[in-house]
Structure formats: C-alpha cells, structure tokens
Design an enzyme around this catalytic site. Structure first.
Site, PDB file in Angstrom:
ATOM      1  CB  THR A  31      -0.974   0.032   1.199  1.00  0.00           C
ATOM      2  OG1 THR A  31      -0.217  -0.131   2.402  1.00  0.00           O
ATOM      3  CG2 THR A  31      -2.018  -1.059   1.111  1.00  0.00           C
ATOM      4  CG  PHE A  38      -7.691  -7.980  -2.060  1.00  0.00           C
ATOM      5  CD1 PHE A  38      -7.392  -7.121  -3.101  1.00  0.00           C
ATOM      6  CD2 PHE A  38      -7.650  -9.340  -2.301  1.00  0.00           C
ATOM      7  CE1 PHE A  38      -7.044  -7.596  -4.361  1.00  0.00           C
ATOM      8  CE2 PHE A  38      -7.312  -9.834  -3.564  1.00  0.00           C
ATOM      9  CZ  PHE A  38      -7.005  -8.965  -4.593  1.00  0.00           C
ATOM     10  CD  GLN A 105      -1.772 -13.544   1.629  1.00  0.00           C
ATOM     11  OE1 GLN A 105      -1.791 -12.520   2.295  1.00  0.00           O
ATOM     12  NE2 GLN A 105      -2.825 -14.298   1.500  1.00  0.00           N
ATOM     13  CG  ASP A 108       3.888  -6.264  -5.084  1.00  0.00           C
ATOM     14  OD1 ASP A 108       4.932  -6.911  -4.864  1.00  0.00           O
ATOM     15  OD2 ASP A 108       3.205  -5.751  -4.173  1.00  0.00           O
ATOM     16  CG  HIS A 123      -1.528 -15.773  -3.601  1.00  0.00           C
ATOM     17  ND1 HIS A 123      -2.254 -14.921  -2.800  1.00  0.00           N
ATOM     18  CD2 HIS A 123      -1.643 -16.994  -3.030  1.00  0.00           C
ATOM     19  CE1 HIS A 123      -2.773 -15.604  -1.786  1.00  0.00           C
ATOM     20  NE2 HIS A 123      -2.412 -16.857  -1.906  1.00  0.00           N
ATOM     21  CB  CYS A 131      -1.391 -20.970 -22.374  1.00  0.00           C
ATOM     22  SG  CYS A 131      -2.592 -21.961 -23.286  1.00  0.00           S
ATOM     23  CB  CYS A 156      -1.907 -19.872 -25.944  1.00  0.00           C
ATOM     24  SG  CYS A 156      -0.444 -20.880 -26.145  1.00  0.00           S
ATOM     25  CB  CYS A 159      -2.492 -24.649 -27.618  1.00  0.00           C
ATOM     26  SG  CYS A 159      -3.042 -23.857 -26.101  1.00  0.00           S
ATOM     27  CG  ASN A 222      -2.118  -6.244   9.383  1.00  0.00           C
ATOM     28  OD1 ASN A 222      -1.631  -6.231   8.250  1.00  0.00           O
ATOM     29  ND2 ASN A 222      -3.422  -6.337   9.586  1.00  0.00           N
TER      30      ASN A 222
HETATM   31  N1  NAD Z   1       0.486  -5.838  -3.831  1.00  0.00           N
HETATM   32  C1  NAD Z   1      -0.087  -6.949  -4.322  1.00  0.00           C
HETATM   33  O1  NAD Z   1       0.545  -7.775  -4.983  1.00  0.00           O
HETATM   34  C2  NAD Z   1      -1.538  -7.213  -4.018  1.00  0.00           C
HETATM   35  C3  NAD Z   1      -2.457  -6.156  -3.958  1.00  0.00           C
HETATM   36  C4  NAD Z   1      -3.810  -6.466  -3.677  1.00  0.00           C
HETATM   37  C5  NAD Z   1      -4.184  -7.779  -3.439  1.00  0.00           C
HETATM   38  N2  NAD Z   1      -3.241  -8.783  -3.492  1.00  0.00           N
HETATM   39  C6  NAD Z   1      -3.709 -10.150  -3.189  1.00  0.00           C
HETATM   40  O2  NAD Z   1      -4.682  -9.951  -2.179  1.00  0.00           O
HETATM   41  C7  NAD Z   1      -4.862 -11.042  -1.328  1.00  0.00           C
HETATM   42  C8  NAD Z   1      -5.196 -10.398  -0.007  1.00  0.00           C
HETATM   43  O3  NAD Z   1      -4.593 -10.922   1.132  1.00  0.00           O
HETATM   44  P1  NAD Z   1      -3.723 -10.061   2.159  1.00  0.00           P
HETATM   45  O4  NAD Z   1      -3.932 -10.677   3.502  1.00  0.00           O
HETATM   46  O5  NAD Z   1      -2.371  -9.926   1.655  1.00  0.00           O
HETATM   47  O6  NAD Z   1      -4.341  -8.614   2.096  1.00  0.00           O
HETATM   48  P2  NAD Z   1      -5.589  -7.966   2.779  1.00  0.00           P
HETATM   49  O7  NAD Z   1      -5.990  -6.847   1.893  1.00  0.00           O
HETATM   50  O8  NAD Z   1      -6.582  -8.965   3.165  1.00  0.00           O
HETATM   51  O9  NAD Z   1      -4.971  -7.367   4.123  1.00  0.00           O
HETATM   52  C9  NAD Z   1      -4.007  -6.386   4.097  1.00  0.00           C
HETATM   53  C10 NAD Z   1      -3.766  -5.959   5.532  1.00  0.00           C
HETATM   54  O10 NAD Z   1      -2.689  -5.039   5.520  1.00  0.00           O
HETATM   55  C11 NAD Z   1      -2.967  -3.989   6.433  1.00  0.00           C
HETATM   56  N3  NAD Z   1      -2.234  -2.840   5.919  1.00  0.00           N
HETATM   57  C12 NAD Z   1      -2.522  -2.076   4.828  1.00  0.00           C
HETATM   58  N4  NAD Z   1      -1.551  -1.163   4.636  1.00  0.00           N
HETATM   59  C13 NAD Z   1      -0.631  -1.346   5.635  1.00  0.00           C
HETATM   60  C14 NAD Z   1       0.588  -0.714   5.985  1.00  0.00           C
HETATM   61  N5  NAD Z   1       1.089   0.320   5.272  1.00  0.00           N
HETATM   62  N6  NAD Z   1       1.262  -1.165   7.080  1.00  0.00           N
HETATM   63  C15 NAD Z   1       0.772  -2.192   7.830  1.00  0.00           C
HETATM   64  N7  NAD Z   1      -0.384  -2.830   7.534  1.00  0.00           N
HETATM   65  C16 NAD Z   1      -1.080  -2.414   6.444  1.00  0.00           C
HETATM   66  C17 NAD Z   1      -4.445  -3.832   6.464  1.00  0.00           C
HETATM   67  O11 NAD Z   1      -4.857  -3.349   7.744  1.00  0.00           O
HETATM   68  C18 NAD Z   1      -4.942  -5.271   6.181  1.00  0.00           C
HETATM   69  O12 NAD Z   1      -5.280  -5.951   7.385  1.00  0.00           O
HETATM   70  C19 NAD Z   1      -3.601 -11.812  -1.470  1.00  0.00           C
HETATM   71  O13 NAD Z   1      -3.968 -13.046  -1.936  1.00  0.00           O
HETATM   72  C20 NAD Z   1      -2.757 -11.111  -2.546  1.00  0.00           C
HETATM   73  O14 NAD Z   1      -2.379 -12.059  -3.516  1.00  0.00           O
HETATM   74  C21 NAD Z   1      -1.949  -8.515  -3.774  1.00  0.00           C
HETATM   75 ZN    ZN Z   2      -1.298 -22.738 -25.038  1.00  0.00          ZN
END
Ligand code: NAD
Ligand code: ZN
Length: 259
Positions: A31, A38, A105, A108, A123, A131, A156, A159, A222
C-alpha cells in the site's frame, strides 16, 4: 520512553535472538507503494468489487472482458510501483544475515525489485501470463497488448488457449512445489515476522499457527487486528514503513557494534 519505542526495541531484540527468520508479507506491504490492498476500510479493492465476480477463475473463464478491466487497473498500479521503506528494510535485514526468506502473497514483484533473495511467491506474479490450455508462460505485456487491441479472450500462440495472468485466482489451487518451499521455510524458522496481512486467506492464515506450534516466535505489524494477535510475542498496529525500518536500524547498530 514511550510505548512505541519500547515495542520497537523489544522487536529488535526478538530479531537479534533468532537464528532463522522468515517474513510473511501480504497486500499491506504494497500500500505504501501505491498498490491498494483488498481489505483496508475505505481503500481496499473489495470495497469496489465483489471478489467472487472479479478474482475467481470461474468468472474469468465465463467473462474475461469484465475481469480484465479490473485486472488491468490493478496491473497498472503494480507495474509503475517502486519498493518502499518496508521492502528495503527487509533487504537490509537479509544483508545482515538476519532473514532467511520471504513468503509473500503479493504478485507485485516488489521484494525482488528491492533485491531481496529467496522470495517465495505463493500467489504467482502479475508479470507473466499463462496459457490455460498448454501452460506456456508469456510476459504479461503480450497479453496486455492483445487486450488493448480489443481481444478480450487473449490467446496462446501455440494452442490458442485462453491466457490469464500467472497469479492465483480464487478457486485455483496453489502449486505444490511452492507449498513445499513455504512449508520448509515455516518449519525451519524460529521467528516469523508477519507484515501487512489480514491473515484471512489459506494457506497463509495457517502459517503463523504452524510456526507457533513448532516453537517459533511470532511478530506482527499490521494496521488492523488479526485473529492471531493474542498468541503473538509482539504485535504493532501501525504502518510498516513507519515502524519496521526503525526496528531494522536498531538491529543493524547492535550487530555492527554501534548504538
Ligand atoms: N500488492 C499486491 O501484490 C496485491 C495487492 C492487492 C491484493 N493482493 C492479493 O490480495 C490477497 C489479499 O490478502 P492479504 O492478507 O495480503 O491482504 P488484505 O488486503 O486482506 O490485508 C491487508 C492488511 O494489511 C494492512 N495494511 C494495509 N496497509 C498497511 C501498511 N502500510 N502497514 C501495515 N499494515 C497495512 C491492512 O490493515 C490489512 O489488514 C492476497 O492473496 C494477494 O495475492 C496482492
Ligand atoms: Zn497454449
């Protein structure tokens, strides 16, 4: 000394006392790089879209166009993002020999952009397309080019199967070799540091409990509370970028003999 300073010192001591440290990172890690998570109230992507409609494999296959609009929006935020203070602090910790690996997870690629090593992407990644027919992998740009030219069933070359971003959608299994790598990291660690995850999605929701049951310590940063806060050795409800670099600075000073 205020309460936060005390916590930060205690957190640094947990790191100094540990021999095998693993970080588990979620969307909250991104973030501060401008990628929405999410579930944060007000800004989380789930406030705008219904996950069953927009990030499930069934809905993608039945209506790629609807899903691709949303995915492009997330993708564009990801492609222009840069590692933030939290990613850099993890890399610094690894250079001090105080971080074995990162389970993320996130799709990015920001841990790799920050030059962290041993990153397990649970993930998948937003930088590739796969594909659904033959499993061929392409750079995501080739899929985006097709979508931008109006092909909402991007396909793709080999295929003609439907392409999807090589990220795990709801309803899809995680790859077994990735799960094995994750299990190994969790089993071997004596300190698990959770950064920016609501810990609501499996298998990630299970890892802190597993680490604790095997005798490891648990530290969490968090903004929102998580279900496992009460069992953790250290919980800080604040922004990663405001807190974690301070923890790592103390560790660095102690290791390098400063103060
Ligand atoms: N950056 C990315 O790649 C991205 C972005 C969006 C969603 N996703 C996918 O979303 C799914 C969601 O699961 P999740 O549990 O990772 O996310 P989530 O959105 O469920 O939870 C994120 C948590 O991070 C906390 N948070 C937000 N900003 C923060 C900060 N600056 N410092 C500390 N805490 C902070 C929030 O309070 C929240 O509880 C995952 O499967 C992931 O693959 C990935
Ligand atoms: Zn293919």
């Amino acid at each position: 000394m205020n309460e936060m300073n005390t916590k930060i010192k205690k957190f640094a001591q947990l790191i100094l006392d540990a021999k095998n440290i693993v970080a588990l990172t979620g969307a909250g890690m991104g973030t501060e790089s401008g990628i929405a998570d999410f579930r944060s109230p007000g800004t989380g992507l789930w406030e705008k879209v219904n996950p069953d409609e927009f990030a499930s494999i069934h809905s993608y296959v039945s209506n790629p166009k609807k899903n691709l609009d949303f995915m492009l929006e997330l993708g564009m935020a990801i492609f222009k993002a840069k590692p933030n203070k939290g990613h850099k602090a993890l890399t610094k910790l690894q250079k001090l020999d105080k971080l074995n690996g990162i389970l993320t997870q996130n799709i990015d690629g920001l841990h790799q952009k920050a030059h962290s090593k041993n990153v397990v992407e649970l993930h998948g990644t937003a930088y590739e397309a796969i594909c659904m027919g033959c499993g061929n992998i392409y750079p995501i740009t080739s899929m985006i080019d097709q979508v931008r030219s109006g092909r909402f069933g991007p396909s793709c070359e080999a295929c003609n199967g439907l392409l999807k971003p090589n990220a795990v959608f709801f309803g899809e299994p995680l790859r077994s070799e990735i799960l094995s790598q994750a299990d190994r990291l969790i089993e071997e660690c004596d300190l698990l540091i959770v950064l920016g995850s609501s810990l609501l999605i499996y298998p990630v929701a299970f890892y802190p409990r597993k680490a604790l049951s095997l005798g490891a310590k648990l530290a969490i940063i968090n903004i929102q509370e998580t279900d496992i806060d009460a069992s953790a050795d250290m919980v800080i409800h604040d922004k990663i970028g405001d807190v974690f670099p301070r923890v790592v600075s103390i560790v660095k000073n102690e290791i390098e003999g400063g103060h």
